[in-house]
Design a protein around this motif. Sequence first.
Motif, short mmCIF file in Angstrom:
data_model
loop_
_atom_site.label_atom_id
_atom_site.label_comp_id
_atom_site.label_asym_id
_atom_site.label_seq_id
_atom_site.Cartn_x
_atom_site.Cartn_y
_atom_site.Cartn_z
N ALA A 62 0.82 -1.21 0.00
CA ALA A 62 0.00 0.00 0.00
C ALA A 62 0.85 1.26 0.00
O ALA A 62 0.58 2.21 -0.75
CB ALA A 62 -0.93 0.00 1.21
N ALA A 63 1.89 1.28 0.83
CA ALA A 63 2.74 2.48 0.91
C ALA A 63 3.67 2.57 -0.29
O ALA A 63 3.82 3.63 -0.90
CB ALA A 63 3.55 2.46 2.21
N MET A 64 4.29 1.45 -0.66
CA MET A 64 5.30 1.46 -1.71
C MET A 64 4.72 1.67 -3.10
O MET A 64 5.42 2.11 -4.01
CB MET A 64 6.10 0.15 -1.68
N SER A 65 3.43 1.36 -3.28
CA SER A 65 2.82 1.52 -4.60
C SER A 65 1.98 2.79 -4.70
O SER A 65 1.34 3.02 -5.73
CB SER A 65 1.93 0.31 -4.91
N SER A 66 2.01 3.62 -3.67
CA SER A 66 1.17 4.82 -3.66
C SER A 66 1.85 5.98 -4.40
O SER A 66 3.06 5.96 -4.66
CB SER A 66 0.87 5.24 -2.22
#
Length: 209
Positions: free
Chosen positions: A55-59
């Motif tokens: 979720a964080a790395m692909s945002s």
Amino acid sequence: MAVDREDATSGILNALLFHMPTDVNAIAWSARLLLLAILTLWGIKFILSPIASDAAMSSFWHLVNLPFHEAGHIFFRPFGRVMTSLGGSLMQVLMPAICLLVFLIKTRDPFAGSFALWWMGQNFIDLAPYINDARSLRMPLLGGNVGSHSPYGFHDWEFILKETGLIRFDHTIARLSHVVGAVLIATALFWGGFLLFKHYQILRTRSPQ
């Protein structure tokens, strides 16, 4: 004297953190309210997402943070290999911290400061999966490789934690980074919400009855 100093410090902090404008523009206030709503939904998503998820790395925010991360490696290079590796993560946190100070001291805009604090918290959450990957080395890195197929030192947190003897604590440090990020995001949202409420009170007093 000590009490006077504490009162003076408290007064300065209050003036910086809760500075109120003499007038409030209704359109600007509405835009900030919309921004706060978006940041609230975004922040809840980041806080509730498991560290192991992407979720964080692909945002979108990961793309914003990445140039500062890479610049940090260059900036901290004169301080040795460990600091060069750590510099990327440090710069991710330092950049919003610098913005926070500018907004509070230079522009006297604490609502913008609350956004900078939110961004800082998001960076801590953004770093958590990278730290968590220090032993498993499965995360895709720049260039398309994963840590397990890259030379030693390419994966920042594998290198940092092995060189400092803390590699067995990678998951613990990752969870701590996520928690710090969650606390900062929540604090920023409450701070921004309080400021907008006070701005609304000013707006009401200025509006024709």
